[in-house]
Write a protein that holds these residues in place. Sequence first.
Motif, short mmCIF file in Angstrom:
data_model
loop_
_atom_site.label_atom_id
_atom_site.label_comp_id
_atom_site.label_asym_id
_atom_site.label_seq_id
_atom_site.Cartn_x
_atom_site.Cartn_y
_atom_site.Cartn_z
N PHE A 1 72.47 82.90 15.65
CA PHE A 1 71.63 81.98 16.45
C PHE A 1 72.46 81.32 17.54
O PHE A 1 71.99 81.16 18.68
N LEU A 2 73.70 80.93 17.22
CA LEU A 2 74.55 80.30 18.23
C LEU A 2 74.82 81.27 19.37
O LEU A 2 74.72 80.89 20.56
N ILE A 3 75.15 82.53 19.04
CA ILE A 3 75.44 83.52 20.08
C ILE A 3 74.20 83.80 20.93
O ILE A 3 74.25 83.83 22.17
N LEU A 4 73.05 83.99 20.27
CA LEU A 4 71.82 84.29 21.00
C LEU A 4 71.37 83.10 21.85
O LEU A 4 70.85 83.28 22.95
N ALA A 5 71.58 81.88 21.35
CA ALA A 5 71.19 80.70 22.13
C ALA A 5 72.03 80.58 23.40
O ALA A 5 71.50 80.32 24.49
N VAL A 6 73.34 80.80 23.26
CA VAL A 6 74.22 80.72 24.42
C VAL A 6 73.92 81.83 25.41
O VAL A 6 73.73 81.60 26.61
N LEU B 1 68.87 96.38 32.55
CA LEU B 1 68.61 95.01 32.11
C LEU B 1 68.68 94.00 33.26
O LEU B 1 67.77 93.14 33.37
N PRO B 2 69.69 94.04 34.15
CA PRO B 2 69.66 93.10 35.29
C PRO B 2 68.43 93.27 36.18
O PRO B 2 67.87 92.29 36.68
N GLN B 3 67.95 94.51 36.37
CA GLN B 3 66.77 94.74 37.21
C GLN B 3 65.51 94.22 36.53
O GLN B 3 64.62 93.69 37.19
N ILE B 4 65.44 94.38 35.21
CA ILE B 4 64.24 93.88 34.49
C ILE B 4 64.18 92.36 34.54
O ILE B 4 63.11 91.77 34.77
N ILE B 5 65.32 91.73 34.36
CA ILE B 5 65.33 90.26 34.28
C ILE B 5 65.32 89.61 35.67
O ILE B 5 64.56 88.66 35.92
N TYR B 6 66.13 90.14 36.59
CA TYR B 6 66.33 89.47 37.87
C TYR B 6 65.77 90.23 39.06
O TYR B 6 65.81 89.73 40.18
N GLY B 7 65.31 91.47 38.86
CA GLY B 7 64.83 92.27 39.99
C GLY B 7 65.97 93.01 40.63
O GLY B 7 67.14 92.85 40.31
N LEU C 1 71.07 84.39 30.32
CA LEU C 1 70.36 85.54 30.86
C LEU C 1 68.99 85.17 31.41
O LEU C 1 68.54 85.74 32.42
N PHE C 2 68.31 84.22 30.78
CA PHE C 2 66.96 83.88 31.21
C PHE C 2 66.93 82.66 32.13
O PHE C 2 65.87 82.10 32.39
N GLY C 3 68.08 82.26 32.63
CA GLY C 3 68.13 81.22 33.65
C GLY C 3 67.85 79.82 33.15
O GLY C 3 67.56 78.93 33.95
N TYR D 1 76.72 89.59 32.86
CA TYR D 1 76.41 89.51 31.44
C TYR D 1 75.26 90.44 31.07
O TYR D 1 75.31 91.13 30.05
N ALA D 2 74.22 90.44 31.91
CA ALA D 2 73.09 91.33 31.63
C ALA D 2 73.51 92.80 31.71
O ALA D 2 73.08 93.63 30.91
#
Length: 472
Positions: free
Chosen positions: A265-270, A465-471, A275-277, A207-208
């Motif tokens: 808001f619904l899309i961003l919340a889901v 984006l995956p590297q920024i969020i998850y390393g 993405l942020f675990g 997803y990221a």
Amino acid sequence: MTDPMIALSMLGLFILMVFLGFPIAFTLMAMGLGFGYYAYFDERRMWRDHLRLPEDAGWWDHATTWVDGWLNNRVFDLFINQSYTVMSNEVLTAVPLFLFMGYIVERANIVDRLFSTLNIASKNVPGSMGVAALITCALFATATGIVGAVVTLMGLLALPAMLKARYDRSFASGIICAGGTLGILIPPSIMLIVYAAASNVSIVRLYAGALLPGLVLVGLYLAYVIGRSVLQPSAAPRPRADEVPDVPRMELLRMVVTSFLPLAFLILAVLGSILFGLATPTEAASIGALGGILLAILYRAMTWQRLRESVYLTARTTAMVCWLFIGSYIFSSVFSYLGGEHVISEFVKGLDLSPIMFLIMAQLIIFLLGWPLEWSEIIIIFVPIFLPLLPHFGIDPLFFGVLVALNLQTSFLTPPMAMSAYYLKGIAPPEVRLTQIFAGCMPFLFCVILAMVLMYLMPGIVFTLPQIIYGS
């Protein structure tokens, strides 16, 4: 005939059955069981059991032993085990929940409000109605991930409005067809969930990784729509004063708050919770399904009939995906056991391709498969053939999956089997010809190819984006 030759015959026969129009899921299961019976048949055990019978055994004992020998085949155990494996797959649990969210949102009368609001808000932008339709398609496709539903609904809502505003028929049709396919790529995409289950790639990383390529593709679409509207004003005339009302700023703000923000808001919340675990995809999908119900209630669009239709469509689509998985797992297991996967792997390795040439070859095959097949069959049946080759060429399966998702946009836009065009033609006014719809899809097809080239040249679009969020 050797076992690998039988495996290749099995693959060729399956492709023939697909072109003849047989149901794909049940064809996979039937061929898996048929060829698997040959692959797993143990003749020596049958003779061994027969010889162990006592000398005074009667004809009934001999007959029972022969029948047991013929029916006691491991392919039936394989069928049961693979069915259980698919039904207990935690990743696939998110599929019916996301589908239910999409079908509920589709029936909540949100899209018509959203399109009207964006059309008014962007009236000073060149090609304003096309821009509003494309953004609405992108948001709606993101919320549903169901191509046919998005193209059909937007075709009923936006296409007549654009034709009334004197838009070029091909241009207007292409906008809706291209925008409706974005749900295949932009998270939370059902296709990415299916790819994650088939490849064992982390769905949150997928997803990221797919988010920025999806936004890049939307940006290319918008650039084309605005650019053509500037260079060819006759294709997208500016709206007259009587076509788009002049709404006071506070009223426009209220319209945006009530139509755009709830869905966004619904899309961003889901998506954000995934993405942020904060939640697993299944938990986030549950939140999304509940949010879709609350939105439908808020817009006073929730009825027993609409809820019933949403549940029915969700069950039908989920069953299709799960049966495809079961058939594919049985087919691929037998195909691999007979040595077919090894033959293909050795053949590709023997071509001495560079990683970039392998990627181009794989994407070209997937592009061609997109003509006769739906994305689900390609992901579940044919993509797993390429997955074992990725380590040999040093290709990250995350990058490959996002590239496949981007490539599958073309399967809905490429004549003569552009499914988006057929979805739109089914509900378009009679004066809109299929050839005009095909012509309108072609520029957007070049946008997809340009996005794929950008991914080849700048892999950071996927990995940043995956590297920024998850390393790493």
